[in-house]
Design a protein around this motif. Sequence first.
Motif, PDB file in Angstrom:
ATOM      1  N   VAL A 152       0.826  -1.212   0.060  1.00  0.00           N
ATOM      2  CA  VAL A 152      -0.375   0.382  -0.011  1.00  0.00           C
ATOM      3  C   VAL A 152       0.799   1.277   0.030  1.00  0.00           C
ATOM      4  CG1 VAL A 152      -1.747   1.247   1.142  1.00  0.00           C
ATOM      5  CG2 VAL A 152      -2.059  -1.396   1.278  1.00  0.00           C
ATOM      6  N   ALA A 153       1.075   1.616  -0.749  1.00  0.00           N
ATOM      7  CA  ALA A 153       1.745   2.658  -1.325  1.00  0.00           C
ATOM      8  C   ALA A 153       0.871   4.371  -0.435  1.00  0.00           C
ATOM      9  CB  ALA A 153       2.511   3.258  -2.730  1.00  0.00           C
ATOM     10  N   VAL A 154       1.008   4.993   0.375  1.00  0.00           N
ATOM     11  CA  VAL A 154       0.911   6.409   0.458  1.00  0.00           C
ATOM     12  C   VAL A 154       1.403   7.595   0.384  1.00  0.00           C
ATOM     13  CG1 VAL A 154      -0.323   7.631   2.657  1.00  0.00           C
ATOM     14  CG2 VAL A 154       0.122   5.019   2.565  1.00  0.00           C
ATOM     15  N   ALA A 155       0.892   8.691  -0.552  1.00  0.00           N
ATOM     16  CA  ALA A 155       0.994   9.376  -0.923  1.00  0.00           C
ATOM     17  C   ALA A 155       1.236  10.527   0.626  1.00  0.00           C
ATOM     18  CB  ALA A 155       0.687  10.119  -1.620  1.00  0.00           C
ATOM     19  N   GLN A 156       1.966  11.412   1.137  1.00  0.00           N
ATOM     20  CA  GLN A 156       2.295  12.102   2.376  1.00  0.00           C
ATOM     21  C   GLN A 156       2.282  13.408   2.702  1.00  0.00           C
ATOM     22  OE1 GLN A 156       5.755  10.246   4.689  1.00  0.00           O
ATOM     23  NE2 GLN A 156       3.864   8.903   6.694  1.00  0.00           N
TER      24      GLN A 156
END
Length: 337
Positions: free
Chosen positions: A73-77
């Motif tokens: 799961v990639a998350v844009a911070q």
Amino acid sequence: MTLRRSILAAAAAAAIALPGAASAQAPSFFRIGTGSAGGTYYPIGGIIANALSCPPGAPCNTAGATDGIPGMVAVAQATQGSVQNVALVQAGNAEAGFAQSDVTHWAYTGTGLFQGRPRTDRLRFVAHLFPEHIHAAVRRDSPIQSFNDLRGRRIAIGLQASGARIGSELILSAYGFQAGRDFTAEYLNQAQGTERMQDRGLDATITVVGYPAAAFTEFCARTGCRFLPIPEAEANRVIERAPFYGRGVIPRTAYEGLTEDVPTLTVSAVLVVRDSLPDDLVYNITRALWSQTTRGLLDRGHAKGREIVRENALNGRGVIPFHPGAERWYREAGILR
């Protein structure tokens, strides 16, 4: 629902629907440092995070699914931008980050505006994303017509740990301007700056961002805007000091109410990762980034997404080494020889 919440919800749903699979494979999270709301990094980061994600139990690499990495799961911070992103990647507090190519060069070599700081030497190059443009915005009814008119004014120049601040200071220094002496600097992002200009609490907002940026789109539509041109002589002074910059234009079609193209400066936005990431992971991230499925997500998701193209994938790298996983994919794809 935000993109991050939707991805996390998908992961949770998969865990509920497939408890056996969930217990066998918990999702691995991949953090991407992007930028602040109102800019371009954050929405593009969300699209790329979606493209790279394939939570446990979700279909991957099949029709109707993403070409993401199974179990990830990639998350844009949201961050302050380039300067913070390279620091996060260096420290291992983000696996990847977006950054301006001038920032990555200076940070990696400990030169330029990073002179005297420890080298940020764990950065590795994955891809060029899109060109960014210096935006120097004023209200349409402002008496300010050129950068020379900014003397004595209050100017938003970007957050402290942003590449926007570096770009703003470069162009202002080309005019001989120094914060505190020739103008009052406000360390705000473009959304905060345009909001203050709308209330007449600021005279100008300068930033480095890919057009169309949401904050300026809203400001130009609601209040009316102009962008200050950067003439050739001043542009050349910036390029001499920072050769990563080039000449470009903000087209009159980029924002509502513009009547002509605006000459300005451009710099590359690039995707970097930490050197400690496994080669196979970065190989698959690079593969997913340039897949046809991701092409569709980028084209539909944001105007700047259409400028993220394989033909420019290697631009803006400079001295930053390839990550071996990315290098392997580019060689196999015939892009790097």
